[in-house]
Enzyme design. Structure first.
Site, PDB file in Angstrom:
ATOM      1  N   LYS A 265      90.814 -77.773   1.533  1.00  0.00           N
ATOM      2  CA  LYS A 265      92.254 -77.595   1.452  1.00  0.00           C
ATOM      3  C   LYS A 265      92.810 -77.406   2.856  1.00  0.00           C
ATOM      4  CE  LYS A 265      92.972 -72.613   0.971  1.00  0.00           C
ATOM      5  NZ  LYS A 265      93.958 -72.407   2.047  1.00  0.00           N
TER       6      LYS A 265
ATOM      7  N   HIS B 152      87.205 -72.574  -2.771  1.00  0.00           N
ATOM      8  CA  HIS B 152      86.059 -71.663  -2.807  1.00  0.00           C
ATOM      9  C   HIS B 152      86.240 -70.540  -3.824  1.00  0.00           C
ATOM     10  CE1 HIS B 152      88.682 -69.510   0.070  1.00  0.00           C
ATOM     11  NE2 HIS B 152      88.068 -68.417  -0.336  1.00  0.00           N
TER      12      HIS B 152
ATOM     13  N   GLU C 174      95.665 -59.713   1.273  1.00  0.00           N
ATOM     14  CA  GLU C 174      94.839 -59.648   2.476  1.00  0.00           C
ATOM     15  C   GLU C 174      95.394 -58.567   3.386  1.00  0.00           C
ATOM     16  OE1 GLU C 174      93.500 -63.804   3.872  1.00  0.00           O
ATOM     17  OE2 GLU C 174      95.464 -64.135   2.973  1.00  0.00           O
TER      18      GLU C 174
ATOM     19  N   HIS D 257      94.775 -71.529  -4.880  1.00  0.00           N
ATOM     20  CA  HIS D 257      93.999 -70.397  -5.390  1.00  0.00           C
ATOM     21  C   HIS D 257      94.632 -69.750  -6.619  1.00  0.00           C
ATOM     22  CE1 HIS D 257      91.553 -70.929  -1.977  1.00  0.00           C
ATOM     23  NE2 HIS D 257      92.175 -70.137  -1.137  1.00  0.00           N
TER      24      HIS D 257
END
Length: 504
Positions: free
Chosen positions: A164, A194, A232, A256
């Site tokens: 991506k 992922h 994050e 995601h």
């Protein structure tokens, strides 16, 4: 080209089955992704016995490094990115012996013979599986595939892996897909996310479809709402130049978060297979409530972190990190609905951001209150049942329920939880997502990868948000670093009588 056969699921690290011999070529082989994630993942698979003799790793970059120089570079990366207790000198040497480097500017047509010659000199000849991992800018995906075809390296035993982002909007994604699709059949194209390789994400399918007590409750009759959070604590760091062109909506939501939403909301497939799972995920994306300009204004929040205190240390603002004033969003919160029979009327709340209080990826399914108050004179609190699915860190699940507190003198209600920690329940190290996904590529198993129509459906859904946010007068709301985003993100739920489920 004929589609590769579907291999078995990746076994546990304690029972690792070797894959077939392979030439694993990484374009961008000296870049951050290769050195930080891909090569450490291949090292750990080698340590667990999954890389057979004849498995070669070829790094391709513009660096003038020879094989020895590349091996030295990778050895340093392994020492930095693999925990010391996971490093074994003999395995490191074995992996380094598999490594080769080809100096190549992919835009230099006359230099492609270097890669052709290196791949043709393998002991397995033409019969070997060839994986081409494109850890480069999306603008190079099409040209690289075209050159691979021109020099005769795009064979029936070849696969291509696309990192991506797949484009920056619907039109560019369609162009990338067309360019790659002119060379490789869909069954040979692996668009990697992922997050789909994480144990807890895959276990979500098992939790839903291998346990009979949950599936009857997994619908609008019993579920009040669903929250998906990917936060994050770090800022943009060295990714500032890329991130300022992308933003949180493109970087996280389009891939995601929507992929996690699909796995929560999808219908049970007939069986778990590379296409049946992806068919059901596509149906979810197609059922998402379209975002009109009015809904974008009402149901989305964009934010950007200001200076603050994050994890006990002073953190600069986003503008200070990228070096200029910017309207790029580092935080997104939104609400949507899956408009089908199962989920009609159930809000799905999504949020993601940088410089938030912690690194966390979690899905929370909040069930409805009991339809009748059976204990009107009880003490304590009776909270709605919630299923927390922790994707990272500390993968696991927690089911919140209400119990009677022991003791005489009436009924006292108390919230308790049933906890499943994967580390405690199964022991040992949980393989990194890239470890599983890279082995699935070699096997030709596309189950955990995004199909072309999935990618384009996701871009089509976020397109009205991108368009509205690009208009005059739109600016992301500021929030102090170390907080859970702008106040408007909390208001998004409060107007519905709900609140974000923070870590307990």
């Amino acid at each position: 080209m004929n589609g590769p056969s579907v291999g078995p699921p990746d076994p546990s690290p304690h029972h690792a089955t070797p894959v077939e011999p392979c030439d694993f070529t990484v374009f961008g082989g000296t870049g951050d992704l290769a050195l930080r994630k891909l090569l450490p993942a291949l090292y750990l698979r080698d340590r667990d016995g999954q890389l057979p003799d004849g498995f070669r790793i070829i790094g391709v970059s513009r660096s003038e490094a020879d094989d020895a120089g590349y091996r030295e570079m990778v050895a340093q990366a392994l020492a930095e990115h693999v925990p010391a207790d996971e490093l074994a000198a003999a395995v490191v040497e074995r992996l380094l012996a598999r490594l080769h480097h080809v100096t190549l500017d992919v835009e230099d047509v006359g230099a492609w013979h270097r890669l052709h010659d290196r791949l043709k000199d393998g002991a397995a000849g033409e019969d070997v599986i060839r994986v081409f991992y494109l850890a480069v800018a999306p603008a190079l995906f099409g040209p690289i595939c075209e050159h691979l075809d021109q020099v005769g390296l795009a064979s029936e035993r070849s696969r291509v892996v696309l990192e991506k982002p797949i484009g920056s909007d619907l039109a560019s994604a369609e162009e990338v897909n067309r360019a790659v699709g002119r060379v490789f059949e869909e069954s040979h194209i692996f668009r990697i996310d992922h997050y789909l390789g994480k144990e807890s994400v895959q276990n979500l399918l098992v939790t839903r479809f291998a346990n009979t007590f949950l599936e009857p409750l997994w619908n609008s009759r019993w579920v009040d709402h669903v929250q998906i959070t990917v936060s994050e604590s770090l800022g943009v760091g060295e990714r500032g130049s890329y991130y300022d062109r992308s933003g949180a909506l493109r970087d996280m939501v389009q891939n995601h978060l929507l992929q996690l939403l699909c796995l929560v909301a999808m219908e049970p497939p007939t069986y778990i297979d590379r296409e049946t799972v992806r068919d059901e995920k596509l149906k979810v994306l197609q059922a998402l409530r379209p975002m009109t300009p009015e809904l974008v204004d009402r149901d989305t929040v964009a934010g950007q972190y200001a200076a603050g205190l994050c994890e006990g240390a002073a953190a600069p603002s986003y503008a200070d990190e990228v070096g200029h004033a910017s309207d790029t969003e580092t935080f997104v919160a939104l609400t949507t609905e899956v408009q089908n029979w199962r989920w009609a009327g159930v809000p799905f709340y999504l949020r993601t951001g940088k410089r938030m209080p912690e690194r966390l990826s979690e899905i929370v399914v909040v069930f409805k209150e009991p339809p009748h108050a059976m204990f009107p004179h009880s003490e304590g609190t009776n909270e709605a049942n919630r299923l927390h699915i922790r994707v990272q860190p500390d993968e696991g699940m927690r089911l919140h329920m209400t119990a009677k507190e022991p003791g005489p003198g009436g009924i006292r209600l108390r919230p308790v939880s049933l906890d499943l920690s994967y580390a405690a329940a199964f022991g040992g190290r949980s393989p990194d997502a890239y470890e599983r996904l890279l082995m699935d590529v070699v096997r030709g198993n596309t189950t955990l990868f995004m199909r072309r129509d999935e990618v384009e459906a996701a871009w089509a859904w976020v397109a009205p948000i991108l368009e509205r946010w690009a208009g005059p007068g739109h600016r992301p709301r500021r929030y102090p670093a170390g907080t859970y985003g702008p106040v408007a993100a909390a208001t998004l739920l409060e107007r519905d009588g709900r609140s974000w489920q923070e870590t307990e």
